[in-house]
Design a protein around this motif. Structure first.
Motif, PDB file in Angstrom:
ATOM      1  N   GLY A 197      -1.356-108.794  29.177  1.00 52.48           N
ATOM      2  CA  GLY A 197      -0.364-109.119  28.155  1.00 52.48           C
ATOM      3  C   GLY A 197      -0.976-109.329  26.784  1.00 52.48           C
ATOM      4  N   LEU A 198      -1.934-108.475  26.410  1.00 53.92           N
ATOM      5  CA  LEU A 198      -2.547-108.601  25.090  1.00 53.92           C
ATOM      6  C   LEU A 198      -1.545-108.250  23.999  1.00 53.92           C
ATOM      7  N   THR A 199      -1.658-108.933  22.869  1.00 53.10           N
ATOM      8  CA  THR A 199      -0.813-108.680  21.706  1.00 53.10           C
ATOM      9  C   THR A 199      -1.714-108.385  20.508  1.00 53.10           C
ATOM     10  N   PRO A 200      -1.158-107.866  19.414  1.00 47.83           N
ATOM     11  CA  PRO A 200      -1.987-107.631  18.223  1.00 47.83           C
ATOM     12  C   PRO A 200      -2.738-108.875  17.750  1.00 47.83           C
ATOM     13  N   LYS A 201      -2.177-110.059  17.953  1.00 43.03           N
ATOM     14  CA  LYS A 201      -2.836-111.283  17.516  1.00 43.03           C
ATOM     15  C   LYS A 201      -4.096-111.590  18.317  1.00 43.03           C
ATOM     16  N   ASP A 202      -4.239-110.961  19.487  1.00 44.74           N
ATOM     17  CA  ASP A 202      -5.419-111.185  20.317  1.00 44.74           C
ATOM     18  C   ASP A 202      -6.609-110.319  19.903  1.00 44.74           C
ATOM     19  N   MET A 203      -6.396-109.393  18.975  1.00 45.86           N
ATOM     20  CA  MET A 203      -7.404-108.374  18.705  1.00 45.86           C
ATOM     21  C   MET A 203      -8.294-108.723  17.504  1.00 45.86           C
ATOM     22  N   PHE A 204      -9.525-108.321  17.618  1.00 43.38           N
ATOM     23  CA  PHE A 204     -10.534-108.546  16.582  1.00 43.38           C
ATOM     24  C   PHE A 204     -10.187-107.798  15.295  1.00 43.38           C
ATOM     25  N   VAL A 205     -10.476-108.438  14.161  1.00 46.99           N
ATOM     26  CA  VAL A 205     -10.355-107.825  12.837  1.00 46.99           C
ATOM     27  C   VAL A 205     -11.674-108.061  12.095  1.00 46.99           C
ATOM     28  N   PRO A 206     -12.280-107.029  11.516  1.00 43.43           N
ATOM     29  CA  PRO A 206     -13.533-107.240  10.776  1.00 43.43           C
ATOM     30  C   PRO A 206     -13.367-108.261   9.656  1.00 43.43           C
ATOM     31  N   ARG A 207     -14.440-108.930   9.343  1.00 45.88           N
ATOM     32  CA  ARG A 207     -14.413-109.960   8.302  1.00 45.88           C
ATOM     33  C   ARG A 207     -14.573-109.329   6.917  1.00 45.88           C
ATOM     34  N   PRO A 208     -13.957-109.930   5.900  1.00 44.66           N
ATOM     35  CA  PRO A 208     -14.099-109.390   4.538  1.00 44.66           C
ATOM     36  C   PRO A 208     -15.466-109.698   3.961  1.00 44.66           C
ATOM     37  N   ALA A 209     -15.811-108.984   2.909  1.00 40.16           N
ATOM     38  CA  ALA A 209     -17.087-109.200   2.223  1.00 40.16           C
ATOM     39  C   ALA A 209     -17.188-110.654   1.764  1.00 40.16           C
ATOM     40  N   GLY A 210     -18.363-111.213   1.926  1.00 37.95           N
ATOM     41  CA  GLY A 210     -18.597-112.602   1.549  1.00 37.95           C
ATOM     42  C   GLY A 210     -18.363-113.577   2.676  1.00 37.95           C
ATOM     43  N   LYS A 211     -17.635-113.154   3.727  1.00 40.65           N
ATOM     44  CA  LYS A 211     -17.338-114.040   4.853  1.00 40.65           C
ATOM     45  C   LYS A 211     -17.903-113.513   6.168  1.00 40.65           C
ATOM     46  N   LYS A 212     -18.792-112.532   6.071  1.00 38.62           N
ATOM     47  CA  LYS A 212     -19.413-112.011   7.286  1.00 38.62           C
ATOM     48  C   LYS A 212     -20.411-113.043   7.823  1.00 38.62           C
ATOM     49  N   LYS A 213     -20.540-113.074   9.129  1.00 38.66           N
ATOM     50  CA  LYS A 213     -21.361-114.108   9.749  1.00 38.66           C
ATOM     51  C   LYS A 213     -22.807-114.074   9.258  1.00 38.66           C
ATOM     52  N   VAL A 214     -23.334-112.872   9.055  1.00 36.58           N
ATOM     53  CA  VAL A 214     -24.717-112.782   8.600  1.00 36.58           C
ATOM     54  C   VAL A 214     -24.861-113.298   7.169  1.00 36.58           C
ATOM     55  N   GLN A 215     -23.792-113.213   6.372  1.00 36.29           N
ATOM     56  CA  GLN A 215     -23.830-113.751   5.021  1.00 36.29           C
ATOM     57  C   GLN A 215     -23.748-115.273   5.024  1.00 36.29           C
ATOM     58  N   LEU A 216     -23.043-115.817   5.992  1.00 33.05           N
ATOM     59  CA  LEU A 216     -22.866-117.261   6.063  1.00 33.05           C
ATOM     60  C   LEU A 216     -24.011-117.947   6.807  1.00 33.05           C
ATOM     61  N   ASN A 217     -24.543-117.268   7.836  1.00 32.14           N
ATOM     62  CA  ASN A 217     -25.520-117.912   8.723  1.00 32.14           C
ATOM     63  C   ASN A 217     -26.923-117.330   8.636  1.00 32.14           C
ATOM     64  N   GLY A 218     -27.069-116.153   7.994  1.00 33.46           N
ATOM     65  CA  GLY A 218     -28.372-115.523   7.951  1.00 33.46           C
ATOM     66  C   GLY A 218     -28.789-114.985   9.312  1.00 33.46           C
ATOM     67  N   LEU A 219     -30.079-114.749   9.494  1.00 36.73           N
ATOM     68  CA  LEU A 219     -30.625-114.235  10.742  1.00 36.73           C
ATOM     69  C   LEU A 219     -31.569-115.269  11.360  1.00 36.73           C
ATOM     70  N   PRO A 220     -31.680-115.282  12.683  1.00 31.49           N
ATOM     71  CA  PRO A 220     -32.640-116.197  13.321  1.00 31.49           C
ATOM     72  C   PRO A 220     -34.064-115.903  12.851  1.00 31.49           C
ATOM     73  N   GLU A 221     -34.885-116.931  12.825  1.00 25.19           N
ATOM     74  CA  GLU A 221     -36.266-116.764  12.391  1.00 25.19           C
ATOM     75  C   GLU A 221     -37.122-116.079  13.441  1.00 25.19           C
ATOM     76  N   LYS A 222     -36.700-116.113  14.703  1.00 24.36           N
ATOM     77  CA  LYS A 222     -37.438-115.461  15.762  1.00 24.36           C
ATOM     78  C   LYS A 222     -36.461-114.872  16.759  1.00 24.36           C
ATOM     79  N   ILE A 223     -36.985-114.015  17.638  1.00 24.51           N
ATOM     80  CA  ILE A 223     -36.106-113.342  18.592  1.00 24.51           C
ATOM     81  C   ILE A 223     -35.500-114.347  19.565  1.00 24.51           C
ATOM     82  N   THR A 224     -34.336-113.993  20.106  1.00 24.24           N
ATOM     83  CA  THR A 224     -33.547-114.957  20.860  1.00 24.24           C
ATOM     84  C   THR A 224     -33.735-114.867  22.371  1.00 24.24           C
ATOM     85  N   GLY A 225     -34.461-113.882  22.851  1.00 22.31           N
ATOM     86  CA  GLY A 225     -34.619-113.812  24.301  1.00 22.31           C
ATOM     87  C   GLY A 225     -35.415-112.606  24.725  1.00 22.31           C
TER      88      GLY A 225
END
Length: 454
Positions: free
Chosen positions: A426-454
């Motif tokens: 029963g998925l609806t349009p509200k359940d679906m991913f939408v790309p983030r706008p410029a300036g609010k992308k996760k990598v812009q807000l959080n950066g990258l890890p300093e070392k590999i994660t696993g």
């Protein structure tokens, strides 16, 4: 079209104009033709400012109200992802929806629409964005019952309060009838095609966020496949150690090569080393980024690629699963990715025990880390994962979802498993991913890890 002859051919409603330039600034301001056409080609130079949205209507009754669906509507909207209406310029609204940005606010672009018989093509800056062959008995829901080819007027209306739509150099060229159309009749609509048609009419974002140009598949072939079915595509570059894109230089070269293509631009972050190979500024140039948990190092220091049997080490089934879940948690908590793809994938040696190994406790741990870190869960058409039970729990927890093929060769398929999930869960349009706008992308807000994660 210019101010010297427009009154003979056009009606204006709340439109500012000079000799060549027509500005639609008010909500419902518009330009409406006094003539009717059946087969034609129309071209116009258009520019939008922030927040502007509009529709270009064809085969439109002269006395119809704009909100009602008559003929076909081509959408105009150049807002960034996650802002305003999700449909973007070139969308054949409710029939072949386009969710890919094809032009930018503040820049002139050429919009072209060509109608011949029961066939329509919409192009932006010379690139085909949408196309549609109307069947003899087209499937339509009640809302879209009047959205069919006939003969009628042309109209351009602004449908938003914000922004302006600037139009100039409009050319309308009737197409002469020459007996037979060069467009082939549409094939019979099977159950999958009918479901895709109805999803488009409901405004459901049918987007395959995980495709590749592999096995000789070209961009033109991918886009043609999408136009035929009503599927939008995100095309991913493989970025990581020993992959085609390995640093900022090759990343920028790749993006430059596809910048004008009407597809979403995706970065597949391969392996855990990717965080050390690219700068946040380069990563942020993509519309979205995704990764999986198919490459990681186990507790004995062995780097594994789970889809390659000889590089996968399973000493103990339960111990392996605990390592896998802990690696998923580490990756999704630290890496600034938007989508977890190929989710819950198990190597061949374990795949037949999928339902037993993916216990409720393990499912909930993965769901929690995705929810806590705002990561969407891919529903993968190639591997048919995650299982329905996992997806139902994820929906109950409020996760967002994306569809993905992850084609290994040139066979894209038709998102069959994803379509099954829509009905089952029963998925609806509200359940679906939408790309983030410029300036609010996760990598812009959080950066990258300093070392590999696993």
């Amino acid at each position: 079209m210019n101010s010297n002859n427009f009154e003979k051919f056009w009606m204006l409603k709340d439109v500012q104009h000079d000799d060549q330039d027509f500005v639609l600034a008010d909500n419902n301001s518009g330009i409406h033709s006094k003539f009717s056409l059946k087969d034609f080609k129309v071209e116009a130079n258009v520019r939008t400012t922030a927040g502007a949205e509009g529709i270009f209507c064809i085969h439109f009754p002269p006395d119809a109200d704009i909100p009602e669906h008559y003929g076909y509507h081509v959408f105009i909207n150049n807002s960034d992802y996650g802002i305003g209406n999700q449909e973007k310029t070139g969308s054949l609204s409710h029939i072949r929806n386009n969710f890919v940005r094809t032009a930018n606010d503040g820049q002139w672009f050429k919009l072209a629409v060509e109608v011949e018989g029961r066939h329509i093509v919409v192009s932006v800056n010379g690139k085909k964005v949408t196309g549609y062959n109307e069947p003899i008995l087209p499937m339509r829901n009640k809302q879209c019952a009047n959205m069919v080819f006939s003969e009628g007027t042309l109209a351009l209306y602004k449908t938003s309060v914000d922004g302006e739509i600037d139009v100039k150099e409009v050319r309308v060229m009737p197409l002469e009838k020459n007996g037979e159309t060069k467009i082939p009749e549409p094939e019979h609509e099977d159950d999958i095609t009918r479901q895709l048609t109805l999803l488009n009419q409901q405004g459901f974002p049918v987007i395959d966020y995980h495709s590749h140009l592999k096995g000789g598949l070209t961009m033109d072939e991918l886009r043609s496949h999408g136009r035929e079915l009503g599927i939008n595509y995100g095309v991913a570059a493989n970025c990581g150690l020993k992959f085609p894109v390995t640093d900022d230089k090759t990343l920028n070269e790749y993006l430059e090569s596809i910048k004008d293509e009407p597809v979403l631009k995706a970065m597949q972050c391969e392996g855990r080393e990717w965080v050390t190979l690219f700068s946040p500024e380069a990563v942020a140039k993509f519309d979205y980024i995704f990764t999986d948990a198919m490459t990681w190092t186990d507790d004995k220091g062995r780097r594994m690629r789970l889809w390659i049997p000889e590089e996968t080490f399973v000493d103990n089934d339960q111990q392996f699963m605990e390592m896998l879940v802990s690696r998923i948690e580490s990756i999704m908590r630290q890496e600034p990715v938007d989508i977890y793809v190929n989710p819950t994938f198990l190597p061949d040696v374990l795949a037949k025990h999928y339902d037993e190994l993916w216990t409720t406790e393990r499912m909930d741990r993965v769901i929690k880390v995705l929810k806590d870190n705002d990561v969407a869960l891919e529903i993968n058409a190639r591997y048919r994962i995650p299982g329905i039970a996992f997806i139902k729990r994820a929906k109950q927890a409020g996760l967002t979802f994306s569809f993905g093929t992850n084609n290994a060769a040139n066979e894209l398929g038709r998102l069959e498993y994803c379509l099954q999930v829509i009905d089952s869960v029963g998925l609806t349009p509200k359940d679906m991913f939408v790309p983030r706008p410029a300036g609010k992308k996760k990598v812009q807000l959080n950066g990258l890890p300093e070392k590999i994660t696993g």
